[in-house]
Design a protein around this motif. Structure first.
Motif, PDB file in Angstrom:
ATOM      1  N   ARG A 185      -4.073  14.871  -7.925  1.00  0.00           N
ATOM      2  CA  ARG A 185      -4.593  16.451  -7.768  1.00  0.00           C
ATOM      3  C   ARG A 185      -4.324  16.708  -6.213  1.00  0.00           C
ATOM      4  NH1 ARG A 185      -9.284  18.423 -10.600  1.00  0.00           N
ATOM      5  NH2 ARG A 185      -8.648  20.527  -9.935  1.00  0.00           N
ATOM      6  N   HIS A 186      -4.483  15.849  -5.291  1.00  0.00           N
ATOM      7  CA  HIS A 186      -4.591  16.077  -3.935  1.00  0.00           C
ATOM      8  C   HIS A 186      -3.603  15.077  -3.204  1.00  0.00           C
ATOM      9  CE1 HIS A 186      -7.613  19.024  -4.483  1.00  0.00           C
ATOM     10  NE2 HIS A 186      -8.342  17.877  -5.296  1.00  0.00           N
ATOM     11  N   PRO A 187      -2.309  15.310  -3.279  1.00  0.00           N
ATOM     12  CA  PRO A 187      -1.381  14.273  -2.861  1.00  0.00           C
ATOM     13  C   PRO A 187      -1.358  14.038  -1.203  1.00  0.00           C
ATOM     14  CG  PRO A 187       0.022  16.119  -3.600  1.00  0.00           C
ATOM     15  CD  PRO A 187      -1.402  16.097  -4.094  1.00  0.00           C
ATOM     16  N   ALA A 188      -1.585  15.114  -0.505  1.00  0.00           N
ATOM     17  CA  ALA A 188      -1.680  15.240   0.865  1.00  0.00           C
ATOM     18  C   ALA A 188      -2.791  14.269   1.276  1.00  0.00           C
ATOM     19  CB  ALA A 188      -1.781  16.493   1.504  1.00  0.00           C
ATOM     20  N   LEU A 189      -3.935  14.532   0.740  1.00  0.00           N
ATOM     21  CA  LEU A 189      -5.112  13.852   0.993  1.00  0.00           C
ATOM     22  C   LEU A 189      -5.076  12.324   1.030  1.00  0.00           C
ATOM     23  CD1 LEU A 189      -8.031  13.888   2.237  1.00  0.00           C
ATOM     24  CD2 LEU A 189      -8.714  14.125  -0.043  1.00  0.00           C
ATOM     25  N   LEU A 190      -4.248  12.011  -0.040  1.00  0.00           N
ATOM     26  CA  LEU A 190      -3.830  10.400  -0.385  1.00  0.00           C
ATOM     27  C   LEU A 190      -2.869   9.829   0.576  1.00  0.00           C
ATOM     28  CD1 LEU A 190      -3.898   7.981  -2.345  1.00  0.00           C
ATOM     29  CD2 LEU A 190      -2.217   8.992  -3.972  1.00  0.00           C
ATOM     30  N   PHE A 191      -1.845  10.827   0.819  1.00  0.00           N
ATOM     31  CA  PHE A 191      -0.870  10.283   1.796  1.00  0.00           C
ATOM     32  C   PHE A 191      -1.398  10.160   3.128  1.00  0.00           C
ATOM     33  CE2 PHE A 191       2.194  11.258  -1.576  1.00  0.00           C
ATOM     34  CZ  PHE A 191       3.131  10.223  -1.581  1.00  0.00           C
ATOM     35  N   ILE A 192      -2.218  11.041   3.702  1.00  0.00           N
ATOM     36  CA  ILE A 192      -2.647  10.945   5.195  1.00  0.00           C
ATOM     37  C   ILE A 192      -3.776   9.746   4.859  1.00  0.00           C
ATOM     38  CG2 ILE A 192      -3.982  12.411   6.890  1.00  0.00           C
ATOM     39  CD1 ILE A 192      -2.536  14.684   5.715  1.00  0.00           C
ATOM     40  N   GLY A 193      -4.462   9.699   4.225  1.00  0.00           N
ATOM     41  CA  GLY A 193      -5.660   8.693   4.240  1.00  0.00           C
ATOM     42  C   GLY A 193      -4.960   7.303   4.096  1.00  0.00           C
ATOM     43  N   SER A 194      -4.044   6.932   3.253  1.00  0.00           N
ATOM     44  CA  SER A 194      -3.398   5.868   3.160  1.00  0.00           C
ATOM     45  C   SER A 194      -2.547   5.445   4.399  1.00  0.00           C
ATOM     46  CB  SER A 194      -2.376   5.893   1.932  1.00  0.00           C
ATOM     47  OG  SER A 194      -1.351   4.618   1.992  1.00  0.00           O
ATOM     48  N   MET A 195      -1.874   6.510   5.098  1.00  0.00           N
ATOM     49  CA  MET A 195      -1.233   6.104   6.260  1.00  0.00           C
ATOM     50  C   MET A 195      -2.281   5.657   7.451  1.00  0.00           C
ATOM     51  SD  MET A 195       1.045   8.611   8.703  1.00  0.00           S
ATOM     52  CE  MET A 195      -0.292   9.790   9.020  1.00  0.00           C
ATOM     53  N   VAL A 196      -3.261   6.317   7.480  1.00  0.00           N
ATOM     54  CA  VAL A 196      -4.200   6.016   8.597  1.00  0.00           C
ATOM     55  C   VAL A 196      -4.783   4.911   8.443  1.00  0.00           C
ATOM     56  CG1 VAL A 196      -6.539   6.680   9.508  1.00  0.00           C
ATOM     57  CG2 VAL A 196      -4.822   8.502   8.977  1.00  0.00           C
ATOM     58  N   LEU A 197      -5.120   4.614   6.889  1.00  0.00           N
ATOM     59  CA  LEU A 197      -5.674   3.142   6.690  1.00  0.00           C
ATOM     60  C   LEU A 197      -4.587   1.866   7.152  1.00  0.00           C
ATOM     61  CD1 LEU A 197      -8.100   1.279   5.682  1.00  0.00           C
ATOM     62  CD2 LEU A 197      -6.964   1.753   3.328  1.00  0.00           C
ATOM     63  N   ARG A 198      -3.620   2.150   6.499  1.00  0.00           N
ATOM     64  CA  ARG A 198      -2.314   1.163   6.749  1.00  0.00           C
ATOM     65  C   ARG A 198      -1.979   0.954   8.068  1.00  0.00           C
ATOM     66  NH1 ARG A 198       2.121   2.798   4.545  1.00  0.00           N
ATOM     67  NH2 ARG A 198       1.517   4.883   4.220  1.00  0.00           N
ATOM     68  N   LEU A 199      -1.795   1.928   8.827  1.00  0.00           N
ATOM     69  CA  LEU A 199      -1.471   1.755  10.379  1.00  0.00           C
ATOM     70  C   LEU A 199      -2.732   1.268  11.236  1.00  0.00           C
ATOM     71  CD1 LEU A 199       0.381   5.379  11.067  1.00  0.00           C
ATOM     72  CD2 LEU A 199       1.219   2.793  11.245  1.00  0.00           C
ATOM     73  N   ALA A 200      -3.858   1.628  10.846  1.00  0.00           N
ATOM     74  CA  ALA A 200      -5.117   1.028  11.292  1.00  0.00           C
ATOM     75  C   ALA A 200      -5.140  -0.476  11.457  1.00  0.00           C
ATOM     76  CB  ALA A 200      -6.351   1.680  11.083  1.00  0.00           C
TER      77      ALA A 200
ATOM     78  N   GLY B 168       0.704  -1.117  -0.126  1.00  0.00           N
ATOM     79  CA  GLY B 168       0.049  -0.024  -0.091  1.00  0.00           C
ATOM     80  C   GLY B 168       0.799   1.119  -0.002  1.00  0.00           C
ATOM     81  N   LEU B 169       2.067   1.171   0.499  1.00  0.00           N
ATOM     82  CA  LEU B 169       2.812   2.430   0.704  1.00  0.00           C
ATOM     83  C   LEU B 169       3.460   2.431  -0.704  1.00  0.00           C
ATOM     84  CD1 LEU B 169       4.425   4.517   2.197  1.00  0.00           C
ATOM     85  CD2 LEU B 169       5.976   2.749   2.782  1.00  0.00           C
ATOM     86  N   TRP B 170       3.658   1.518  -1.407  1.00  0.00           N
ATOM     87  CA  TRP B 170       4.367   1.525  -2.770  1.00  0.00           C
ATOM     88  C   TRP B 170       3.388   2.241  -3.581  1.00  0.00           C
ATOM     89  CZ3 TRP B 170       3.451  -0.980  -7.133  1.00  0.00           C
ATOM     90  CH2 TRP B 170       4.319  -0.715  -8.303  1.00  0.00           C
ATOM     91  N   TRP B 171       1.996   1.627  -3.614  1.00  0.00           N
ATOM     92  CA  TRP B 171       1.148   2.106  -4.297  1.00  0.00           C
ATOM     93  C   TRP B 171       0.784   3.659  -4.191  1.00  0.00           C
ATOM     94  CZ3 TRP B 171      -3.965   4.169  -3.351  1.00  0.00           C
ATOM     95  CH2 TRP B 171      -4.822   4.354  -4.359  1.00  0.00           C
ATOM     96  N   THR B 172       0.685   3.996  -2.675  1.00  0.00           N
ATOM     97  CA  THR B 172       0.343   5.160  -2.580  1.00  0.00           C
ATOM     98  C   THR B 172       1.616   6.245  -3.203  1.00  0.00           C
ATOM     99  OG1 THR B 172      -0.651   4.724  -0.556  1.00  0.00           O
ATOM    100  CG2 THR B 172       0.128   6.950  -0.549  1.00  0.00           C
ATOM    101  N   VAL B 173       2.665   5.971  -2.885  1.00  0.00           N
ATOM    102  CA  VAL B 173       3.851   6.747  -3.667  1.00  0.00           C
ATOM    103  C   VAL B 173       3.842   6.894  -5.197  1.00  0.00           C
ATOM    104  CG1 VAL B 173       6.450   6.880  -3.998  1.00  0.00           C
ATOM    105  CG2 VAL B 173       5.512   6.367  -1.523  1.00  0.00           C
ATOM    106  N   GLN B 174       3.500   5.671  -5.719  1.00  0.00           N
ATOM    107  CA  GLN B 174       3.239   5.899  -7.147  1.00  0.00           C
ATOM    108  C   GLN B 174       2.104   6.754  -7.540  1.00  0.00           C
ATOM    109  OE1 GLN B 174       5.181   4.125  -9.379  1.00  0.00           O
ATOM    110  NE2 GLN B 174       6.499   3.863  -7.635  1.00  0.00           N
ATOM    111  N   ARG B 175       0.995   6.722  -6.987  1.00  0.00           N
ATOM    112  CA  ARG B 175      -0.148   7.564  -7.280  1.00  0.00           C
ATOM    113  C   ARG B 175      -0.095   8.895  -6.864  1.00  0.00           C
ATOM    114  NH1 ARG B 175      -0.400   3.472  -9.485  1.00  0.00           N
ATOM    115  NH2 ARG B 175      -2.056   2.114  -9.883  1.00  0.00           N
ATOM    116  N   GLY B 176       0.632   9.064  -5.761  1.00  0.00           N
ATOM    117  CA  GLY B 176       0.963  10.226  -5.087  1.00  0.00           C
ATOM    118  C   GLY B 176       1.490  11.496  -6.009  1.00  0.00           C
ATOM    119  N   VAL B 177       2.338  10.950  -7.066  1.00  0.00           N
ATOM    120  CA  VAL B 177       2.912  12.076  -8.112  1.00  0.00           C
ATOM    121  C   VAL B 177       2.115  12.318  -9.057  1.00  0.00           C
ATOM    122  CG1 VAL B 177       5.210  11.475  -7.436  1.00  0.00           C
ATOM    123  CG2 VAL B 177       3.995  10.245  -9.245  1.00  0.00           C
ATOM    124  N   ILE B 178       0.967  11.750  -9.477  1.00  0.00           N
ATOM    125  CA  ILE B 178       0.084  12.258 -10.417  1.00  0.00           C
ATOM    126  C   ILE B 178      -1.200  12.606  -9.721  1.00  0.00           C
ATOM    127  CG2 ILE B 178       1.175  10.611 -12.087  1.00  0.00           C
ATOM    128  CD1 ILE B 178      -1.210   8.245 -11.598  1.00  0.00           C
TER     129      ILE B 178
END
Length: 103
Positions: A36-51, A24-34
């Protein structure tokens, strides 16, 4: 549950959690660069993966430190495998960029 069965199952479950977390981290980094809202993607991914990872460790360990350590071992093996796999995925792309820039 018998300890002979519980520990290998904890390793397998930890491996699955690790694949989810680091994949999921790798997927997030790949999608984060393309996105429109990378901060929302990174924060949402982090919360989901940690939970999922923390909840999984808590459920799998069931208060037994040996199951927790076995789960962590599987998690770390998954980290190692995902890291190796993602490096191999990046190597062909980098080689193509180097050959274009040298021409």
């Amino acid at each position: 549950m018998n300890d002979l069965l519980a520990l290998p199952l904890a390793v397998i479950a930890g491996f699955a959690l690790g694949l989810f977390f680091f994949g999921g981290l790798w997927w997030t980094v790949q999608r984060g660069v393309i996105t429109r809202h990378p901060a929302l993607l990174f924060i949402g991914s982090m919360v989901l993966r940690l939970a999922v990872a923390a909840g999984g460790f808590w459920l799998i360990s069931a208060g037994d430190w040996r199951r927790l350590v076995a789960c962590l071992a599987g998690f770390l093996v998954a980290r190692w495998l995902v890291t190796r796999w993602t490096r191999r995925q990046q190597a062909p792309a980098k080689m193509g960029e180097e050959s274009r820039s040298c021409s």
